[in-house]
Design a protein around this motif. Structure first.
Motif, PDB file in Angstrom:
ATOM      1  N   ARG A 115     -20.615   1.763 -14.574  1.00  0.00           N
ATOM      2  CA  ARG A 115     -19.588   1.694 -15.619  1.00  0.00           C
ATOM      3  C   ARG A 115     -18.994   3.072 -15.954  1.00  0.00           C
ATOM      4  NH1 ARG A 115     -23.113  -2.628 -17.490  1.00  0.00           N
ATOM      5  NH2 ARG A 115     -21.959  -4.507 -18.054  1.00  0.00           N
ATOM      6  N   CYS A 134     -13.856  -7.564 -17.014  1.00  0.00           N
ATOM      7  CA  CYS A 134     -14.835  -8.415 -17.684  1.00  0.00           C
ATOM      8  C   CYS A 134     -14.344  -8.621 -19.117  1.00  0.00           C
ATOM      9  CB  CYS A 134     -16.202  -7.733 -17.682  1.00  0.00           C
ATOM     10  SG  CYS A 134     -17.424  -8.555 -18.726  1.00  0.00           S
ATOM     11  N   CYS A 184     -18.993  -4.901 -23.063  1.00  0.00           N
ATOM     12  CA  CYS A 184     -19.282  -4.527 -21.675  1.00  0.00           C
ATOM     13  C   CYS A 184     -19.390  -3.012 -21.533  1.00  0.00           C
ATOM     14  CB  CYS A 184     -18.180  -5.073 -20.758  1.00  0.00           C
ATOM     15  SG  CYS A 184     -18.564  -4.935 -19.000  1.00  0.00           S
ATOM     16  N   CYS A 234     -19.000 -10.298 -16.244  1.00  0.00           N
ATOM     17  CA  CYS A 234     -19.779  -9.632 -15.199  1.00  0.00           C
ATOM     18  C   CYS A 234     -21.254  -9.974 -15.295  1.00  0.00           C
ATOM     19  CB  CYS A 234     -19.563  -8.122 -15.268  1.00  0.00           C
ATOM     20  SG  CYS A 234     -20.390  -7.311 -16.652  1.00  0.00           S
TER      21      CYS A 234
HETATM   22 ZN   LIG Z   1     -19.194  -7.188 -18.625  1.00  0.00          ZN
END
Ligand SMILES: [Zn+2]
Length: 124
Positions: free
Chosen positions: A20, A7, A12, A46
């Motif tokens: 994540r 991403c 992010c 994303c």
């Molecule tokens: Zn992202």
């Protein structure tokens, strides 16, 4: 198999979601999402949040680089052509057309012309 990519969201890794969290036991961190494809921003982000984060940081520079609109554009007969299709009895019977949003004139085009990003009747 599709190639994995990251991403492009500048923050992010700062969104604390379980998906994540990556890394070996005892060495886990929140990391930038990595997928084979993304839904947002031309397959680059994303989420809408990540797309907005990128734009908030780089948007002005990107617009200046590619050309900032500094006066009103006008929809005229010369640039009002857009592609469309009519449903036939089913998906495989679609007919492709290009229609002028000002004059309402429409002309048949091929599926290849419909899919060709560069094909247009617009002259300005
Ligand atoms: Zn992202």
């Amino acid at each position: 198999m599709s190639e994995m990519k990251f991403c492009q969201g500048v923050k992010c890794h700062q969104y604390k979601t379980k998906d994540r969290i990556k890394g070996t036991q005892g060495n886990k961190t929140y990391q930038t999402r990595r997928r084979s494809s993304f839904y947002y921003g031309g397959d680059n982000f994303c989420s809408l949040n990540c797309q907005n984060d990128w734009f908030n940081k780089f948007g002005n520079r990107a617009i200046d680089h590619f050309g900032r609109t500094t006066e009103a554009k006008h929809l005229t007969e010369e640039n009002a052509w857009y592609k469309d299709y009519d449903w036939g009895s089913d998906y495989n019977n679609r007919t492709f057309i290009i229609r002028n949003g000002i004059t309402k004139e429409q002309r048949p085009i091929t599926e290849e012309q419909y899919n060709d990003q560069n094909y247009t009747l617009n002259t300005i």
